[in-house]
Design a protein around this motif. Structure first.
Motif, mmCIF file in Angstrom:
data_model
loop_
_atom_site.group_PDB
_atom_site.id
_atom_site.type_symbol
_atom_site.label_atom_id
_atom_site.label_comp_id
_atom_site.label_asym_id
_atom_site.label_seq_id
_atom_site.Cartn_x
_atom_site.Cartn_y
_atom_site.Cartn_z
ATOM 1 N N GLY A 18 0.799 -1.218 0.000
ATOM 2 C CA GLY A 18 0.000 0.000 0.000
ATOM 3 C C GLY A 18 0.833 1.269 0.000
ATOM 4 N N ILE A 19 0.242 2.326 -0.538
ATOM 5 C CA ILE A 19 0.790 3.679 -0.463
ATOM 6 C C ILE A 19 -0.067 4.478 0.503
ATOM 7 C CG2 ILE A 19 0.962 5.867 -1.731
ATOM 8 C CD1 ILE A 19 2.062 4.336 -4.069
ATOM 9 N N ILE A 20 0.577 5.139 1.460
ATOM 10 C CA ILE A 20 -0.142 5.952 2.433
ATOM 11 C C ILE A 20 -0.013 7.428 2.073
ATOM 12 C CG2 ILE A 20 1.841 5.951 4.041
ATOM 13 C CD1 ILE A 20 -0.304 6.146 6.308
ATOM 14 N N CYS A 21 -1.133 8.122 2.044
ATOM 15 C CA CYS A 21 -1.146 9.573 1.896
ATOM 16 C C CYS A 21 -1.129 10.182 3.296
ATOM 17 C CB CYS A 21 -2.396 10.026 1.152
ATOM 18 S SG CYS A 21 -2.504 9.414 -0.539
ATOM 19 N N THR A 22 -0.296 11.189 3.487
ATOM 20 C CA THR A 22 -0.125 11.697 4.845
ATOM 21 C C THR A 22 0.398 13.123 4.832
ATOM 22 O OG1 THR A 22 0.804 11.138 7.015
ATOM 23 C CG2 THR A 22 2.227 10.795 5.089
ATOM 24 N N ALA A 23 0.655 13.674 6.023
ATOM 25 C CA ALA A 23 1.144 15.047 6.157
ATOM 26 C C ALA A 23 1.787 15.206 7.532
ATOM 27 C CB ALA A 23 0.005 16.040 5.986
ATOM 28 N N MET A 24 2.397 16.372 7.730
ATOM 29 C CA MET A 24 3.153 16.610 8.962
ATOM 30 C C MET A 24 2.530 17.688 9.848
ATOM 31 S SD MET A 24 5.875 14.656 9.226
ATOM 32 C CE MET A 24 7.085 15.566 10.155
ATOM 33 N N SER A 25 1.222 17.846 9.829
ATOM 34 C CA SER A 25 0.540 18.824 10.679
ATOM 35 C C SER A 25 1.077 20.235 10.449
ATOM 36 C CB SER A 25 0.665 18.435 12.152
ATOM 37 O OG SER A 25 -0.175 19.234 12.963
ATOM 38 N N THR A 26 0.898 20.730 9.236
ATOM 39 C CA THR A 26 1.474 22.010 8.821
ATOM 40 C C THR A 26 1.046 23.168 9.705
ATOM 41 O OG1 THR A 26 1.480 21.220 6.538
ATOM 42 C CG2 THR A 26 1.726 23.581 6.863
ATOM 43 N N TYR A 27 -0.225 23.198 10.130
ATOM 44 C CA TYR A 27 -0.734 24.334 10.890
ATOM 45 C C TYR A 27 -0.429 24.239 12.383
ATOM 46 C CZ TYR A 27 -3.482 24.858 6.608
ATOM 47 O OH TYR A 27 -3.885 24.977 5.294
ATOM 48 N N ARG A 28 -0.103 23.040 12.851
ATOM 49 C CA ARG A 28 0.245 22.839 14.267
ATOM 50 C C ARG A 28 1.544 22.044 14.322
ATOM 51 N NH1 ARG A 28 -4.165 23.172 17.823
ATOM 52 N NH2 ARG A 28 -2.632 22.814 19.447
ATOM 53 N N ILE B 241 4.841 8.267 13.648
ATOM 54 C CA ILE B 241 3.771 7.408 13.130
ATOM 55 C C ILE B 241 4.017 7.086 11.659
ATOM 56 C CG2 ILE B 241 1.300 7.326 12.588
ATOM 57 C CD1 ILE B 241 0.953 9.149 15.146
ATOM 58 N N ILE B 242 4.375 8.106 10.885
ATOM 59 C CA ILE B 242 4.626 7.895 9.457
ATOM 60 C C ILE B 242 5.779 6.914 9.259
ATOM 61 C CG2 ILE B 242 5.406 9.015 7.325
ATOM 62 C CD1 ILE B 242 3.914 11.565 8.383
ATOM 63 N N PHE B 243 6.847 7.084 10.025
ATOM 64 C CA PHE B 243 7.986 6.173 9.909
ATOM 65 C C PHE B 243 7.569 4.746 10.238
ATOM 66 C CE2 PHE B 243 11.588 3.868 11.705
ATOM 67 C CZ PHE B 243 12.523 3.995 10.688
ATOM 68 N N ASP B 244 6.797 4.582 11.298
ATOM 69 C CA ASP B 244 6.307 3.264 11.713
ATOM 70 C C ASP B 244 5.550 2.593 10.571
ATOM 71 O OD1 ASP B 244 5.105 1.068 12.995
ATOM 72 O OD2 ASP B 244 4.780 2.171 14.843
ATOM 73 N N VAL B 245 4.585 3.312 9.983
ATOM 74 C CA VAL B 245 3.773 2.745 8.902
ATOM 75 C C VAL B 245 4.617 2.542 7.640
ATOM 76 C CG1 VAL B 245 1.752 3.106 7.428
ATOM 77 C CG2 VAL B 245 1.666 3.775 9.844
ATOM 78 N N PHE B 246 5.485 3.513 7.342
ATOM 79 C CA PHE B 246 6.327 3.431 6.154
ATOM 80 C C PHE B 246 7.176 2.158 6.138
ATOM 81 C CE2 PHE B 246 10.577 4.412 4.325
ATOM 82 C CZ PHE B 246 10.207 4.504 2.992
ATOM 83 N N MET B 247 7.643 1.729 7.305
ATOM 84 C CA MET B 247 8.482 0.534 7.374
ATOM 85 C C MET B 247 7.708 -0.741 7.046
ATOM 86 S SD MET B 247 11.413 1.727 7.807
ATOM 87 C CE MET B 247 12.355 0.212 8.114
ATOM 88 N N ASP B 248 6.364 -0.655 7.085
ATOM 89 C CA ASP B 248 5.535 -1.838 6.815
ATOM 90 C C ASP B 248 4.799 -1.766 5.479
ATOM 91 O OD1 ASP B 248 6.193 -3.192 9.130
ATOM 92 O OD2 ASP B 248 4.554 -2.315 10.288
ATOM 93 N N CYS B 249 4.684 -0.556 4.897
ATOM 94 C CA CYS B 249 3.955 -0.445 3.630
ATOM 95 C C CYS B 249 4.941 -0.170 2.505
ATOM 96 C CB CYS B 249 2.875 0.631 3.719
ATOM 97 S SG CYS B 249 3.492 2.331 3.749
ATOM 98 N N ASN B 250 4.425 0.145 1.318
ATOM 99 C CA ASN B 250 5.283 0.350 0.152
ATOM 100 C C ASN B 250 5.943 1.723 0.167
ATOM 101 O OD1 ASN B 250 5.689 1.446 -2.709
ATOM 102 N ND2 ASN B 250 5.503 -0.743 -3.116
ATOM 103 N N ASP B 251 5.122 2.787 0.320
ATOM 104 C CA ASP B 251 5.671 4.132 0.218
ATOM 105 C C ASP B 251 4.633 5.123 0.745
ATOM 106 O OD1 ASP B 251 7.454 6.157 -0.349
ATOM 107 O OD2 ASP B 251 7.646 5.678 -2.477
ATOM 108 N N LEU C 81 -4.552 2.263 13.084
ATOM 109 C CA LEU C 81 -4.926 2.764 14.404
ATOM 110 C C LEU C 81 -3.968 2.247 15.480
ATOM 111 C CD1 LEU C 81 -7.016 4.550 15.781
ATOM 112 C CD2 LEU C 81 -8.467 2.537 16.077
ATOM 113 N N GLU C 82 -3.538 1.018 15.347
ATOM 114 C CA GLU C 82 -2.557 0.464 16.278
ATOM 115 C C GLU C 82 -1.251 1.244 16.212
ATOM 116 O OE1 GLU C 82 -2.198 -3.624 15.205
ATOM 117 O OE2 GLU C 82 -4.187 -4.170 15.963
ATOM 118 N N ALA C 83 -0.821 1.607 15.008
ATOM 119 C CA ALA C 83 0.411 2.386 14.858
ATOM 120 C C ALA C 83 0.279 3.755 15.519
ATOM 121 C CB ALA C 83 0.749 2.542 13.380
#
Length: 267
Positions: A150-160, A170-180, A255-257
């Motif tokens: 899977g590819i995850i769409c995400t962001a880094m909380s630009t406004y906060r 969280i992104i790093f955690d998921v990234f290590m298990d998904c494609n990109d 959600l676990e991540a």
């Protein structure tokens, strides 16, 4: 009591949204800031919102509004339009294509219709509750790729930006298990890309209802699923952490991540 279907059609909503998009097709708009340099608003945002509220109020008399710009909140109505006049304003202000008009219609706390239109992509996404999801009139559906592909769409909380470190973990955690991962800069576009099968997973720390109201229905009608920090449907009245996936199994994994790095919601 008349039903939504007996009053207006999704086609009528879509036609108004497409007409509003013409207000985005010009040069010389003004760019302003809302509190921080990262949070932009343009004169086009204001113009599109004014057009939409006027035309949608005429289409569905007695309806209310919850809109991003100018603090428009008219919530004590049976039907409420939840509007982001330009989702991805930072992209729009720079001439990038990933921006969209997002219009969701809420009835007694539930989204029953959604339209997301990305004029530069020439993609019109529509959905009515229980009637499927469509892009440019053609049915769309999520794909069932394994989490690892899977590819995850995400962001880094630009406004906060105080939440950026937690987002990164969280992104790093998921990234290590998904494609990109991908960052498009417009939640409505990203959720519709998942609905269309181009992407598979979604995480963002803090979104407002107008960011996901319309696209959440499009995603669900396309077979996907969405939740907040507690595993419930994201709030239609306040900011939420938002997760989405093509299956309940993958949503639970996301959600676990999140819970591994956030024992509680930080706002």
């Amino acid at each position: 009591m008349r039903t939504f279907e007996s009053m207006i059609t999704i086609g009528e909503i879509a036609a108004i949204v497409k007409e509003a998009a013409k207000l985005m097709k010009h040069e010389g708009f003004n760019v302003m800031h809302k509190g921080t340099v990262a949070n932009l608003v343009t004169s086009s945002d204001i113009a599109v919102q004014h057009f939409l509220t006027e035309r949608l109020a005429a289409l569905l008399p007695g309806s209310g509004f919850l809109c991003e710009e100018e603090d428009v909140e008219e919530l004590s109505h049976e039907y409420v339009w939840i509007i982001d006049p330009i989702d991805g304003t930072a992209n729009y202000a720079r001439g990038l294509s990933d921006c969209a008009i997002s219009v969701g219609l809420e009835h007694n706390g539930e989204i029953i219709a959604g339209v997301v239109y990305s004029p530069d992509r020439e993609e019109l996404y529509t959905a009515e509750k229980g009637r499927g999801a469509f892009c440019n009139g053609k049915p769309i559906h999520v794909t069932r790729r394994p989490f690892e592909e899977g590819i995850i769409c995400t962001a880094m909380s630009t406004y906060r930006k105080e939440f950026a470190k937690a987002c990164s973990d969280i992104i790093f955690d998921v990234f290590m298990d998904c494609n990109d991962f991908r960052r498009f800069g417009a939640a409505s576009v990203e959720l519709c890309l998942i609905a269309s099968g181009y992407a598979d997973l979604y995480f963002e720390m803090r979104l407002q209802p107008w960011d996901y109201a319309a696209s959440s229905l499009i995603l669900q009608e396309a077979g996907g699923t969405i939740c907040d920090f507690d595993g419930a449907f994201p709030s239609l009245r306040k900011a939420s952490l938002v997760l989405a996936a093509t299956s309940e199994k993958d949503l639970s994994r996301l959600l676990e991540a999140v819970h591994r790095h956030l024992p509680a919601l930080p706002y």
